[in-house]
Write a protein that holds these residues in place. Structure first.
Motif, PDB file in Angstrom:
ATOM      1  N   MET A 130     -38.633 -45.462  33.855  1.00 21.69           N
ATOM      2  CA  MET A 130     -39.621 -44.628  33.162  1.00 21.69           C
ATOM      3  C   MET A 130     -40.433 -43.780  34.141  1.00 21.69           C
ATOM      4  SD  MET A 130     -41.092 -46.882  29.981  1.00 21.69           S
ATOM      5  CE  MET A 130     -41.488 -48.351  30.942  1.00 21.69           C
ATOM      6  N   MET A 131     -40.751 -44.353  35.288  1.00 25.13           N
ATOM      7  CA  MET A 131     -41.542 -43.613  36.269  1.00 25.13           C
ATOM      8  C   MET A 131     -40.716 -42.556  36.993  1.00 25.13           C
ATOM      9  SD  MET A 131     -43.807 -46.762  37.759  1.00 25.13           S
ATOM     10  CE  MET A 131     -44.958 -47.623  36.684  1.00 25.13           C
ATOM     11  N   PHE A 132     -39.415 -42.805  37.113  1.00 22.80           N
ATOM     12  CA  PHE A 132     -38.540 -41.833  37.764  1.00 22.80           C
ATOM     13  C   PHE A 132     -38.082 -40.742  36.802  1.00 22.80           C
ATOM     14  CE2 PHE A 132     -34.412 -40.369  39.403  1.00 22.80           C
ATOM     15  CZ  PHE A 132     -34.785 -40.014  40.692  1.00 22.80           C
ATOM     16  N   MET A 133     -38.182 -41.002  35.507  1.00 21.93           N
ATOM     17  CA  MET A 133     -37.659 -40.090  34.494  1.00 21.93           C
ATOM     18  C   MET A 133     -38.163 -38.648  34.623  1.00 21.93           C
ATOM     19  SD  MET A 133     -35.477 -40.313  31.987  1.00 21.93           S
ATOM     20  CE  MET A 133     -35.512 -42.032  31.438  1.00 21.93           C
ATOM     21  N   PRO A 134     -39.468 -38.394  34.881  1.00 23.81           N
ATOM     22  CA  PRO A 134     -39.919 -36.992  34.983  1.00 23.81           C
ATOM     23  C   PRO A 134     -39.195 -36.196  36.061  1.00 23.81           C
ATOM     24  CG  PRO A 134     -41.798 -38.452  34.765  1.00 23.81           C
ATOM     25  CD  PRO A 134     -40.603 -39.329  34.970  1.00 23.81           C
ATOM     26  N   ASN A 135     -38.670 -36.879  37.080  1.00 29.31           N
ATOM     27  CA  ASN A 135     -38.017 -36.189  38.179  1.00 29.31           C
ATOM     28  C   ASN A 135     -36.688 -35.575  37.779  1.00 29.31           C
ATOM     29  OD1 ASN A 135     -36.233 -36.612  41.056  1.00 29.31           O
ATOM     30  ND2 ASN A 135     -38.268 -35.707  41.206  1.00 29.31           N
ATOM     31  N   ILE A 136     -36.073 -36.087  36.703  1.00 30.78           N
ATOM     32  CA  ILE A 136     -34.779 -35.552  36.284  1.00 30.78           C
ATOM     33  C   ILE A 136     -34.930 -34.501  35.184  1.00 30.78           C
ATOM     34  CG2 ILE A 136     -33.616 -37.689  36.908  1.00 30.78           C
ATOM     35  CD1 ILE A 136     -33.445 -38.410  33.968  1.00 30.78           C
ATOM     36  N   ILE A 142     -40.770 -28.742  31.886  1.00 27.37           N
ATOM     37  CA  ILE A 142     -42.113 -29.276  32.095  1.00 27.37           C
ATOM     38  C   ILE A 142     -43.155 -28.167  32.024  1.00 27.37           C
ATOM     39  CG2 ILE A 142     -43.625 -30.345  33.811  1.00 27.37           C
ATOM     40  CD1 ILE A 142     -41.275 -32.057  34.668  1.00 27.37           C
ATOM     41  N   ALA A 143     -42.862 -27.009  32.611  1.00 27.27           N
ATOM     42  CA  ALA A 143     -43.806 -25.893  32.585  1.00 27.27           C
ATOM     43  C   ALA A 143     -44.063 -25.418  31.158  1.00 27.27           C
ATOM     44  CB  ALA A 143     -43.276 -24.746  33.442  1.00 27.27           C
ATOM     45  N   VAL A 144     -42.998 -25.272  30.368  1.00 27.94           N
ATOM     46  CA  VAL A 144     -43.138 -24.834  28.978  1.00 27.94           C
ATOM     47  C   VAL A 144     -43.872 -25.887  28.157  1.00 27.94           C
ATOM     48  CG1 VAL A 144     -41.867 -24.281  26.869  1.00 27.94           C
ATOM     49  CG2 VAL A 144     -41.122 -23.335  29.050  1.00 27.94           C
ATOM     50  N   MET A 190     -44.005 -35.150  38.366  1.00 26.41           N
ATOM     51  CA  MET A 190     -42.569 -35.019  38.593  1.00 26.41           C
ATOM     52  C   MET A 190     -42.072 -35.855  39.761  1.00 26.41           C
ATOM     53  SD  MET A 190     -41.349 -31.085  38.014  1.00 26.41           S
ATOM     54  CE  MET A 190     -39.696 -31.516  38.567  1.00 26.41           C
ATOM     55  N   TRP A 191     -42.882 -35.958  40.825  1.00 24.59           N
ATOM     56  CA  TRP A 191     -42.349 -36.465  42.090  1.00 24.59           C
ATOM     57  C   TRP A 191     -42.840 -37.842  42.519  1.00 24.59           C
ATOM     58  CZ3 TRP A 191     -38.231 -34.433  44.186  1.00 24.59           C
ATOM     59  CH2 TRP A 191     -37.897 -33.116  43.847  1.00 24.59           C
ATOM     60  N   TYR A 192     -43.862 -38.412  41.841  1.00 24.17           N
ATOM     61  CA  TYR A 192     -44.348 -39.706  42.332  1.00 24.17           C
ATOM     62  C   TYR A 192     -43.310 -40.809  42.143  1.00 24.17           C
ATOM     63  CZ  TYR A 192     -45.315 -41.982  37.826  1.00 24.17           C
ATOM     64  OH  TYR A 192     -45.189 -42.595  36.606  1.00 24.17           O
ATOM     65  N   GLY A 193     -42.481 -40.700  41.085  1.00 23.88           N
ATOM     66  CA  GLY A 193     -41.437 -41.707  40.869  1.00 23.88           C
ATOM     67  C   GLY A 193     -40.382 -41.669  41.956  1.00 23.88           C
ATOM     68  N   ASN A 194     -40.000 -40.467  42.384  1.00 28.21           N
ATOM     69  CA  ASN A 194     -39.020 -40.324  43.464  1.00 28.21           C
ATOM     70  C   ASN A 194     -39.565 -40.887  44.770  1.00 28.21           C
ATOM     71  OD1 ASN A 194     -36.457 -38.846  44.546  1.00 28.21           O
ATOM     72  ND2 ASN A 194     -38.111 -38.153  45.870  1.00 28.21           N
ATOM     73  N   THR A 195     -40.820 -40.575  45.070  1.00 27.43           N
ATOM     74  CA  THR A 195     -41.452 -41.101  46.288  1.00 27.43           C
ATOM     75  C   THR A 195     -41.557 -42.614  46.234  1.00 27.43           C
ATOM     76  OG1 THR A 195     -42.741 -39.053  46.453  1.00 27.43           O
ATOM     77  CG2 THR A 195     -43.482 -40.911  47.774  1.00 27.43           C
TER      78      THR A 195
END
Length: 327
Positions: A130-136, A142-144, A190-195
């Protein structure tokens, strides 16, 4: 006597690595060298007529650091560093800092939490997904999405007005702080899950016997994190800091899609214009290749300086031992 012939297998290794070097030379090395050359020449289009390329030395750099006219003479009243290039770099740094600091803190907290054997959190895999999901999710989506939620008539804006967090006249799209804050939050989200995943991998690579010894000695989770995890995680933190700086300073997609005019100008009043947006404008809208290349090189040097600072801050320091003098 006949000498035994030996087969040299090393030459086949060069064939396997050759595709990488060919692709690197064509798509990375050549464009880099060409950009450096372009930054020293006058090369732009006046209508359909190309002017240049003509060597002008450091004139393009002067133009992006202080306002000059078409003949590269400093405009009367112009101030050093008071240019659109410098303003765009400042905007980029602000948006990057406001998303990176909470990103690295949140990622460290979650990584230490998920790897702490004393917590024994159930369903860790689901939380990580769930935390990584925004990265994909694509940046355009996301902008829209955020524009629909936070514009003047968006549902989140109405809710915040109704509970008194923002005034009735406040509009995120017309507020510099509101627009910059939303862009920074989107980048963070977007990126905290990847980090977090990268830091978890780094923590899992630490020798478990160190944690077992700390538990036997009665160390708390806080002491274990600051005395074992954080010092041994420095190489991974160094990688994370540097790659975040490189990616953050090249920020383009979300700011270019979130709050822009019909002609693609960043709103409000260029507050959300990043340096990559301005480089693209110079290169493809005004078609001034020389100034666009010079602005690119300025971005390169800013990124290099920040990366070197991070390298210096996270490098391993050898302890200085005082040796006794034997008489």
């Amino acid at each position: 006597m006949k000498k035994n012939k030996t087969v040299e297998y090393g030459k086949y290794g060069y064939l396997f690595i050759a595709p990488f070097f060919i692709v690197y030379a064509v798509f990375q090395l050549y464009p880099l060298i060409y950009t450096v050359w372009l930054s020293f020449v006058e090369n732009y289009y006046r209508g359909l007529t190309q002017v240049g390329p003509k060597f002008v030395g450091l004139s393009n750099y002067l133009s992006v650091l202080i306002n000059t006219d078409s003949s590269y003479k400093v405009v009367e009243g112009a101030k050093f560093l008071d240019t659109m290039t410098v303003m765009s770099i400042k905007n980029t740094l602000i948006m990057w800092i406001f998303n990176f600091i909470p990103q690295i803190l949140m990622s460290l907290l979650l990584a230490s939490w998920f790897t702490d054997t004393t917590v024994k959190l159930k369903g860790q895999g689901a939380f990580k997904v769930m935390m990584f999901m925004p990265n994909i999710i694509t940046a355009s989506t996301i902008a829209v999405l955020f524009y629909s939620l936070f514009n003047n008539s968006g549902p989140f804006t109405k809710v915040l007005r109704s509970i008194g967090i923002i005034s009735e006249n406040f509009d995120f799209m017309e507020s510099k702080a509101g627009t910059v804050g939303l862009i920074a939050f989107m980048q963070f989200w977007m990126w905290y899950g990847n980090t977090m995943i990268v830091l978890i991998a780094g923590i899992l690579g630490i020798n478990p016997s160190l944690y077992e010894a700390a538990m036997v000695d009665g160390a708390s989770s806080r002491q274990t994190f600051f005395d074992i995890t954080l010092p041994l995680l420095k190489p991974i933190l160094q990688y994370t800091l540097v790659t975040s700086a490189i990616g953050g300073l090249q920020m383009y997609d979300i700011p270019a899609l979130f709050n822009v005019s019909g002609t693609g100008e960043a709103l409000p009043a260029y507050a959300s214009q990043t340096i990559t947006m301005y480089i693209r404008k110079l290169g493809f809208t005004t078609k001034d290749m020389g100034k666009s290349a010079a602005a690119s090189m300025i971005l390169f040097f800013v990124t290099l300086v920040i990366s070197l600072v991070f390298f210096a801050a996270t490098r391993e320091r050898e302890s200085k031992q005082k040796h006794a003098v034997v008489k």
